[in-house]
Scaffold this motif. Structure first.
Motif, PDB file in Angstrom:
ATOM      1  N   ASP A 270     -18.619  93.283 -10.742  1.00 53.73           N
ATOM      2  CA  ASP A 270     -17.993  93.106  -9.428  1.00 53.73           C
ATOM      3  C   ASP A 270     -18.780  93.812  -8.331  1.00 53.73           C
ATOM      4  O   ASP A 270     -18.860  93.331  -7.206  1.00 53.73           O
ATOM      5  CB  ASP A 270     -16.561  93.630  -9.433  1.00 53.73           C
ATOM      6  CG  ASP A 270     -15.666  92.871 -10.388  1.00 53.73           C
ATOM      7  OD1 ASP A 270     -15.920  91.668 -10.609  1.00 53.73           O
ATOM      8  OD2 ASP A 270     -14.728  93.480 -10.930  1.00 53.73           O
ATOM      9  N   LEU A 271     -19.361  94.954  -8.651  1.00 53.86           N
ATOM     10  CA  LEU A 271     -20.123  95.718  -7.665  1.00 53.86           C
ATOM     11  C   LEU A 271     -21.452  95.061  -7.315  1.00 53.86           C
ATOM     12  O   LEU A 271     -22.043  95.369  -6.296  1.00 53.86           O
ATOM     13  CB  LEU A 271     -20.384  97.139  -8.188  1.00 53.86           C
ATOM     14  CG  LEU A 271     -19.157  98.033  -8.313  1.00 53.86           C
ATOM     15  CD1 LEU A 271     -19.516  99.319  -9.052  1.00 53.86           C
ATOM     16  CD2 LEU A 271     -18.574  98.335  -6.956  1.00 53.86           C
ATOM     17  N   ASN A 272     -21.935  94.151  -8.160  1.00 50.83           N
ATOM     18  CA  ASN A 272     -23.254  93.564  -7.969  1.00 50.83           C
ATOM     19  C   ASN A 272     -23.267  92.084  -7.636  1.00 50.83           C
ATOM     20  O   ASN A 272     -24.328  91.495  -7.508  1.00 50.83           O
ATOM     21  CB  ASN A 272     -24.106  93.807  -9.217  1.00 50.83           C
ATOM     22  CG  ASN A 272     -24.530  95.237  -9.334  1.00 50.83           C
ATOM     23  OD1 ASN A 272     -25.332  95.724  -8.549  1.00 50.83           O
ATOM     24  ND2 ASN A 272     -23.970  95.952 -10.297  1.00 50.83           N
ATOM     25  N   LEU A 273     -22.122  91.444  -7.478  1.00 58.45           N
ATOM     26  CA  LEU A 273     -22.092  89.999  -7.245  1.00 58.45           C
ATOM     27  C   LEU A 273     -22.465  89.587  -5.823  1.00 58.45           C
ATOM     28  O   LEU A 273     -22.889  88.467  -5.601  1.00 58.45           O
ATOM     29  CB  LEU A 273     -20.712  89.434  -7.590  1.00 58.45           C
ATOM     30  CG  LEU A 273     -20.424  89.290  -9.073  1.00 58.45           C
ATOM     31  CD1 LEU A 273     -19.012  88.748  -9.270  1.00 58.45           C
ATOM     32  CD2 LEU A 273     -21.425  88.388  -9.754  1.00 58.45           C
ATOM     33  N   GLN A 274     -22.317  90.451  -4.864  1.00 58.34           N
ATOM     34  CA  GLN A 274     -22.506  90.056  -3.480  1.00 58.34           C
ATOM     35  C   GLN A 274     -23.970  89.951  -3.065  1.00 58.34           C
ATOM     36  O   GLN A 274     -24.295  89.277  -2.112  1.00 58.34           O
ATOM     37  CB  GLN A 274     -21.810  91.038  -2.532  1.00 58.34           C
ATOM     38  CG  GLN A 274     -20.306  90.875  -2.490  1.00 58.34           C
ATOM     39  CD  GLN A 274     -19.626  91.517  -3.682  1.00 58.34           C
ATOM     40  OE1 GLN A 274     -20.122  92.478  -4.229  1.00 58.34           O
ATOM     41  NE2 GLN A 274     -18.513  90.961  -4.102  1.00 58.34           N
ATOM     42  N   ARG A 275     -24.876  90.609  -3.756  1.00 51.28           N
ATOM     43  CA  ARG A 275     -26.257  90.684  -3.273  1.00 51.28           C
ATOM     44  C   ARG A 275     -27.232  90.932  -4.418  1.00 51.28           C
ATOM     45  O   ARG A 275     -26.837  91.344  -5.491  1.00 51.28           O
ATOM     46  CB  ARG A 275     -26.370  91.793  -2.240  1.00 51.28           C
ATOM     47  CG  ARG A 275     -26.066  93.146  -2.841  1.00 51.28           C
ATOM     48  CD  ARG A 275     -25.650  94.160  -1.804  1.00 51.28           C
ATOM     49  NE  ARG A 275     -25.080  95.322  -2.440  1.00 51.28           N
ATOM     50  CZ  ARG A 275     -23.826  95.458  -2.823  1.00 51.28           C
ATOM     51  NH1 ARG A 275     -22.983  94.494  -2.648  1.00 51.28           N
ATOM     52  NH2 ARG A 275     -23.401  96.556  -3.390  1.00 51.28           N
ATOM     53  N   LEU A 276     -28.508  90.695  -4.138  1.00 52.68           N
ATOM     54  CA  LEU A 276     -29.545  90.966  -5.120  1.00 52.68           C
ATOM     55  C   LEU A 276     -29.941  92.432  -5.109  1.00 52.68           C
ATOM     56  O   LEU A 276     -30.064  93.066  -6.147  1.00 52.68           O
ATOM     57  CB  LEU A 276     -30.764  90.081  -4.832  1.00 52.68           C
ATOM     58  CG  LEU A 276     -31.932  90.196  -5.797  1.00 52.68           C
ATOM     59  CD1 LEU A 276     -31.491  89.854  -7.208  1.00 52.68           C
ATOM     60  CD2 LEU A 276     -33.064  89.287  -5.358  1.00 52.68           C
ATOM     61  N   TYR A 277     -30.149  92.984  -3.905  1.00 51.18           N
ATOM     62  CA  TYR A 277     -30.501  94.395  -3.754  1.00 51.18           C
ATOM     63  C   TYR A 277     -29.588  95.047  -2.747  1.00 51.18           C
ATOM     64  O   TYR A 277     -29.186  94.394  -1.793  1.00 51.18           O
ATOM     65  CB  TYR A 277     -31.950  94.566  -3.274  1.00 51.18           C
ATOM     66  CG  TYR A 277     -32.969  94.299  -4.329  1.00 51.18           C
ATOM     67  CD1 TYR A 277     -33.157  95.188  -5.372  1.00 51.18           C
ATOM     68  CD2 TYR A 277     -33.746  93.160  -4.281  1.00 51.18           C
ATOM     69  CE1 TYR A 277     -34.100  94.942  -6.349  1.00 51.18           C
ATOM     70  CE2 TYR A 277     -34.694  92.906  -5.252  1.00 51.18           C
ATOM     71  CZ  TYR A 277     -34.870  93.799  -6.281  1.00 51.18           C
ATOM     72  OH  TYR A 277     -35.795  93.556  -7.239  1.00 51.18           O
ATOM     73  N   PRO A 278     -29.277  96.283  -2.894  1.00 54.65           N
ATOM     74  CA  PRO A 278     -29.580  97.171  -4.007  1.00 54.65           C
ATOM     75  C   PRO A 278     -28.666  96.901  -5.200  1.00 54.65           C
ATOM     76  O   PRO A 278     -27.543  96.435  -5.049  1.00 54.65           O
ATOM     77  CB  PRO A 278     -29.322  98.566  -3.440  1.00 54.65           C
ATOM     78  CG  PRO A 278     -28.322  98.369  -2.360  1.00 54.65           C
ATOM     79  CD  PRO A 278     -28.577  96.994  -1.815  1.00 54.65           C
TER      80      PRO A 278
END
Length: 114
Positions: free
Chosen positions: A71-79
């Motif tokens: 869930d913490l990483n679904l919105q963007r590639l980086y960071p």
């Protein structure tokens, strides 16, 4: 020969005060100390817009149980947000269970690891 500046990305950490010295010993120069998830979420929102960061390390006990790594990483590639385990039970958690859930959430299929 060094890489152009736009390809060099850094790392920062969001941790409780007692973890700050450890992060500094690991060589992380940009460390934000917080007391709860609300403060950590505010920093994550600000850091998400930065182009000079590759990794944001977050102390796992700051993140509510209903919010997963995925869930913490679904919105963007980086960071990329990485959760740092800080509890004994987390250190003994099965890696198979962790990776099975990670793969299932990303590709939508259950995979059994042997």
């Amino acid at each position: 020969m060094s890489l152009p500046k736009e390809f060099v990305k850094g790392i920062c950490a969001i941790v409780k005060k007692e973890f700050e010295p450890l992060m500094r010993m690991l060589g992380i120069k940009e460390v934000y100390t917080v007391n709860n998830w609300g403060e950590a979420k505010n920093f994550l929102d600000k850091l998400a817009t930065r182009n000079d960061l590759a990794i944001v390390a977050v102390q796992k006990s700051l993140v509510p149980a209903e919010i997963s790594f995925i869930d913490l990483n679904l919105q963007r590639l980086y960071p990329i947000v990485v959760l740092i385990p800080d509890d004994k039970k987390d250190l003994f958690e099965s890696l198979k269970v962790f990776y099975r859930e990670l793969i299932r959430r990303y590709i939508g299929y259950e995979i059994h690891l042997e």
